[in-house]
Scaffold this motif. Structure first.
Motif, PDB file in Angstrom:
ATOM      1  N   PRO A 143      43.468  58.536  40.452  1.00 32.41           N
ATOM      2  CA  PRO A 143      44.509  57.701  39.825  1.00 32.41           C
ATOM      3  C   PRO A 143      44.232  56.197  39.847  1.00 32.41           C
ATOM      4  CG  PRO A 143      45.170  58.236  42.040  1.00 32.41           C
ATOM      5  CD  PRO A 143      43.849  58.941  41.830  1.00 32.41           C
ATOM      6  N   VAL A 144      43.064  55.759  40.371  1.00 37.48           N
ATOM      7  CA  VAL A 144      42.793  54.324  40.505  1.00 37.48           C
ATOM      8  C   VAL A 144      42.082  53.825  39.253  1.00 37.48           C
ATOM      9  CG1 VAL A 144      41.581  52.566  41.833  1.00 37.48           C
ATOM     10  CG2 VAL A 144      42.680  54.483  43.009  1.00 37.48           C
ATOM     11  N   LEU A 145      42.615  52.761  38.649  1.00 39.18           N
ATOM     12  CA  LEU A 145      41.990  52.139  37.489  1.00 39.18           C
ATOM     13  C   LEU A 145      41.014  51.058  37.904  1.00 39.18           C
ATOM     14  CD1 LEU A 145      41.697  51.493  34.458  1.00 39.18           C
ATOM     15  CD2 LEU A 145      43.741  50.066  34.638  1.00 39.18           C
ATOM     16  N   ASN A 146      41.432  50.192  38.819  1.00 42.09           N
ATOM     17  CA  ASN A 146      40.616  49.060  39.269  1.00 42.09           C
ATOM     18  C   ASN A 146      40.294  49.252  40.747  1.00 42.09           C
ATOM     19  OD1 ASN A 146      39.495  46.594  40.007  1.00 42.09           O
ATOM     20  ND2 ASN A 146      40.873  45.401  38.699  1.00 42.09           N
ATOM     21  N   ARG A 147      39.047  49.647  41.023  1.00 41.14           N
ATOM     22  CA  ARG A 147      38.673  49.910  42.408  1.00 41.14           C
ATOM     23  C   ARG A 147      38.698  48.639  43.255  1.00 41.14           C
ATOM     24  NH1 ARG A 147      33.189  53.155  41.409  1.00 41.14           N
ATOM     25  NH2 ARG A 147      33.173  51.710  39.653  1.00 41.14           N
ATOM     26  N   ARG A 148      38.489  47.501  42.636  1.00 44.54           N
ATOM     27  CA  ARG A 148      38.464  46.240  43.387  1.00 44.54           C
ATOM     28  C   ARG A 148      39.836  45.919  43.973  1.00 44.54           C
ATOM     29  NH1 ARG A 148      37.167  40.370  40.665  1.00 44.54           N
ATOM     30  NH2 ARG A 148      37.473  39.078  42.528  1.00 44.54           N
ATOM     31  N   THR A 149      40.883  46.160  43.209  1.00 43.20           N
ATOM     32  CA  THR A 149      42.234  45.835  43.666  1.00 43.20           C
ATOM     33  C   THR A 149      43.019  47.053  44.115  1.00 43.20           C
ATOM     34  OG1 THR A 149      43.147  46.063  41.430  1.00 43.20           O
ATOM     35  CG2 THR A 149      42.289  43.905  42.064  1.00 43.20           C
ATOM     36  N   GLY A 150      42.548  48.251  43.763  1.00 50.84           N
ATOM     37  CA  GLY A 150      43.296  49.464  44.076  1.00 50.84           C
ATOM     38  C   GLY A 150      44.426  49.743  43.099  1.00 50.84           C
ATOM     39  N   MET A 151      44.507  48.971  42.011  1.00 51.26           N
ATOM     40  CA  MET A 151      45.591  49.169  41.044  1.00 51.26           C
ATOM     41  C   MET A 151      45.452  50.519  40.356  1.00 51.26           C
ATOM     42  SD  MET A 151      46.722  46.775  37.807  1.00 51.26           S
ATOM     43  CE  MET A 151      45.230  47.125  36.879  1.00 51.26           C
ATOM     44  N   ARG A 152      46.561  51.261  40.292  1.00 52.73           N
ATOM     45  CA  ARG A 152      46.559  52.580  39.673  1.00 52.73           C
ATOM     46  C   ARG A 152      46.869  52.470  38.184  1.00 52.73           C
ATOM     47  NH1 ARG A 152      49.562  53.137  44.303  1.00 52.73           N
ATOM     48  NH2 ARG A 152      51.503  53.306  43.128  1.00 52.73           N
ATOM     49  N   PHE A 153      46.544  53.529  37.445  1.00 48.75           N
ATOM     50  CA  PHE A 153      46.815  53.551  36.013  1.00 48.75           C
ATOM     51  C   PHE A 153      48.307  53.326  35.750  1.00 48.75           C
ATOM     52  CE2 PHE A 153      42.712  55.572  36.017  1.00 48.75           C
ATOM     53  CZ  PHE A 153      42.155  55.247  34.788  1.00 48.75           C
ATOM     54  N   SER A 154      49.164  53.891  36.576  1.00 50.99           N
ATOM     55  CA  SER A 154      50.609  53.775  36.351  1.00 50.99           C
ATOM     56  C   SER A 154      51.128  52.372  36.598  1.00 50.99           C
ATOM     57  CB  SER A 154      51.349  54.759  37.266  1.00 50.99           C
ATOM     58  OG  SER A 154      51.119  54.453  38.635  1.00 50.99           O
TER      59      SER A 154
END
Length: 685
Positions: A383-394
């Motif tokens: 579910p992670v979109l940006n591995r650098r920040t940990g931001m999820r798709f949702s």
């Protein structure tokens, strides 16, 4: 870089370079797990397991010679010769572990040039590489590709040379630096090349005129999304990757109600709030609101799969289908968002789903089979979109129903996708006549009738150039653009010499009262320092080759009058005395270069550094004289070569001071990135 351990290579003392190369190869082949523990190391085609955002397949590398690098998709490529091939594999694997990059193939590309240079020396032994070998490799890179590509190869060659020298992988000392100039920093401000580069980097007037109108005219969802994203790009100098990774809750309000966007720069810049100028705040807020509305369903679907990773998402209007054991073609059509039953059945057949036919006109497929197949479409890394920040798709702003930008089918009702740069590239005319751009949809074309095409990065160049014209300081431009250093501004500065001269005239006042090449100062006319400061001119003296614009109120001269290596040196086209000085200096520099080259051939210590220094001086002198001799450059043009080739005296002093400090003890421990940590003989970690 998952599930891999990295062991630091320590060169053996008192052995030959060949033995150290063999030790590195053995370590990489037998102990490292970079690119996966099950990597087929013996194969000359590697799967790196690196999947870039928006892509489904991982990157592959082929260890082939330079001449067949373009044939790696077929069978016509030829492997690198041994033992260089084994050395290249070891070096790529080891460096990826110690310094992970998303494009390890660039290191392999540099190694191909190095092997080609060694082959000209009738050898494939990497330990026989010298500074001359690396110089030849850099020359081959210049001959084979564009200036930008050659510069990148040069940087990788410098990385390889430094590693080989520090780890005693070559027979002698190897102090080598990239001689290929950064084309973005050494760009001249006059001539056809500058005009062509500026035209390629900046959006056209037709595009800048059409985009605000499209923002107002857009009605369908893809156009609303693209025009809103472009509106943000036209307000803040952003990289498209940063824009596409904005969180949904990106709007920030200051203490006085000013509007800003929460931003995370891509290339090392610190997280920041990018403030929007008050004049455009309403448009920025409208653009973000449009995006939130258009992408709400995509985030809703992503959130469903985060909470229910093994269950198919169905919108409320289709929730009654969840209780059915079998789905007919109409049900599948509605779930997938297709316009007809036939494509729905074709979708099932292509994926090998079992189709049952209780009657001639009826086709049934198990709900569970459809569910499993749809779940295979979850994006890589979910579910992670940006591995650098940990931001999820949702949590992301730029997430939509899958197929939103497809011209052949309706958006999916059960799957989502992230907006990627390809969607913006295509919408801005990147495919030319083949693509249905937002310009073509709304009837906008260039004045000559050709289609409008804009790169997403052009808006960053455009805003930086406006900032340069407006006199914004280099530090402020760098901060606004999310850069680590103001030295990176030069590649985005497309202000011509004519525009610079015009701005100078506006600041200096009426013609006839302007010093230097812009006009002749009346004899005997003197002004005070205060009056000079009001004119906006920081220079207070001339040089043998032009004018110095260094601000001595900030700091003393950092180059001790080495004016030719300074980017604060301004020359004036048509000044006969300055031109004569440049020609005389070139004669002297070429003579000194010949002596340095002879010293290198004689093996004198330190001569290679003098050779590089004189080569840089000769190159800059030739560039300046070529501009002076160019009839297309108007008399009186201001000439400024940016991109100083050598470090300042302060930088050299810091480097010398660092070299005198005691070296840290060599690291002997194993650094585990993700995998298990090796235990010692006592069972202690």
């Amino acid at each position: 870089m998952s599930n891999c351990n990295v062991i630091q290579f320590t060169p053996l003392a008192g052995v030959t370079a060949r033995k150290n190369v063999e030790a590195l190869i053995k370590l990489a082949r037998e102990q490292l797990t970079v690119f996966g523990a099950d990597l087929d190391y013996a194969s000359d085609k590697w799967d790196t397991r690196i999947i870039l955002k928006g892509r489904r397949n991982s990157k592959r590398m082929t260890f082939c010679v330079l001449e067949t690098a373009s044939e790696t998709q077929g069978s016509g490529w030829v492997s690198l010769p041994e033992p260089f091939n084994e050395f290249a594999k070891a070096l790529v694997r080891y460096l990826q572990g110690m310094n992970p990059v998303t494009a390890p193939g660039e290191r392999l590309a540099a190694l191909r040039f190095l092997e080609a240079a060694l082959r000209e020396q009738n050898t494939s032994f990497p330990w026989k590489a010298t500074a001359a070998t690396f110089n030849r490799a850099a020359q081959l890179a210049r001959e084979q590709g564009s200036p930008a590509q050659a510069y990148k190869i040069g940087l990788k060659l410098e990385e390889l040379a430094s590693f080989m020298d520090q780890n005693k992988l070559v027979s002698g000392s190897l102090a080598w630096a990239n001689p290929i100039p950064d084309p973005g920093k050494t760009m001249n401000k006059v001539g056809e090349e500058f005009d062509r580069n500026r035209k390629e980097k900046l959006p056209t007037e037709a595009a800048l005129d059409a985009l605000p109108k499209i923002f107002r005219l857009a009605t369908d969802q893809p156009d609303l999304i693209i025009s809103s994203l472009v509106a943000i790009l036209m307000m803040t100098p952003d990289r498209v990757g940063e824009l596409l990774h904005l969180p949904a809750l990106c709007v920030h309000r200051g203490l006085k109600g000013e509007l800003g966007l929460r931003w995370l720069p891509e290339k090392g810049g610190a997280p920041m709030i990018k403030w929007v100028i008050p004049l455009l705040a309403d448009i920025a807020e409208q653009a973000v609101d449009r995006l939130l509305t258009a992408t709400a369903e995509g985030r809703r679907i992503a959130k469903w799969y985060e909470d229910n990773p093994d269950r198919l998402y169905l919108p409320p209007c289709l929730d009654d289908l969840r209780g059915k054991e079998y789905l007919d073609s109409e049900d599948i059509r509605r779930i997938l968002g297709m316009s007809d039953r036939r494509p729905a059945l074709l979708w099932a057949k292509k994926r090998g789903l079992r189709i049952e036919r209780p009657s001639y006109h009826e086709s049934l497929i198990r709900f569970s089979d459809v569910e499993k197949e749809v779940l295979k479409g979850l994006p890589p890394g979910f579910p992670v979109l940006n591995r650098r920040t940990g931001m999820r798709f949702s949590q992301a702003l730029c997430v939509v129903n899958a197929g939103t930008f497809s011209s052949n089918e309706a958006p999916s009702s059960c799957m989502f996708e992230a907006i990627v740069d390809h969607h913006i590239h295509q919408a801005l005319g990147g495919l030319g006549e083949r693509g249905n751009s937002i310009f073509a949809k709304h009837g906008f074309r260039e004045p000559d009738g050709s289609p409008i095409r804009v790169r997403s990065h052009a808006f960053r160049h455009h805003l930086n150039t406006l900032a340069q014209r407006g006199g914004l300081s280099q530090i402020d431009i760098a901060k606004w653009s999310g850069r680590k250093s103001e030295h990176q501004n030069a590649a985005y500065d497309h202000v011509s010499s004519e525009e610079t001269m015009e701005m100078a005239r506006e600041r200096l006042g009426p013609v006839g009262k302007v010093p230097g090449a812009i006009a002749k100062i009346p004899k005997g006319t003197l002004i005070t320092r205060t009056e000079l400061a009001k004119l906006g001119i920081k220079a207070g003296h001339t040089t043998d080759f032009g004018y110095c614009v260094h601000d001595f109120a900030m700091m003393p001269c950092q180059r001790f009058r080495d004016c030719l290596s300074c980017d604060e040196q301004i020359c004036v086209k048509g000044d006969e005395e300055q031109t004569a000085n440049l020609r005389q200096r070139l004669v002297e520099a070429e003579e000194m270069l010949k002596h340095a080259e002879q010293a290198v051939r004689d093996g004198l210590s330190g001569a290679d550094e003098w050779e590089v220094a004189h080569e840089e001086t000769v190159s800059r002198l030739r560039d300046l004289i070529a501009i002076h001799d160019d009839p297309s450059v108007p008399i009186g043009s201001l000439i400024r070569l940016s991109g100083a080739p050598r470090p300042t005296l302060l930088a050299q002093a810091i480097s010398d001071r660092s070299a005198q400090l005691p070296a840290p003890a060599p690291a002997l421990a194993v650094r585990s990135l993700v995998g298990s940590v090796k235990r010692n003989s006592n069972g202690q970690g």
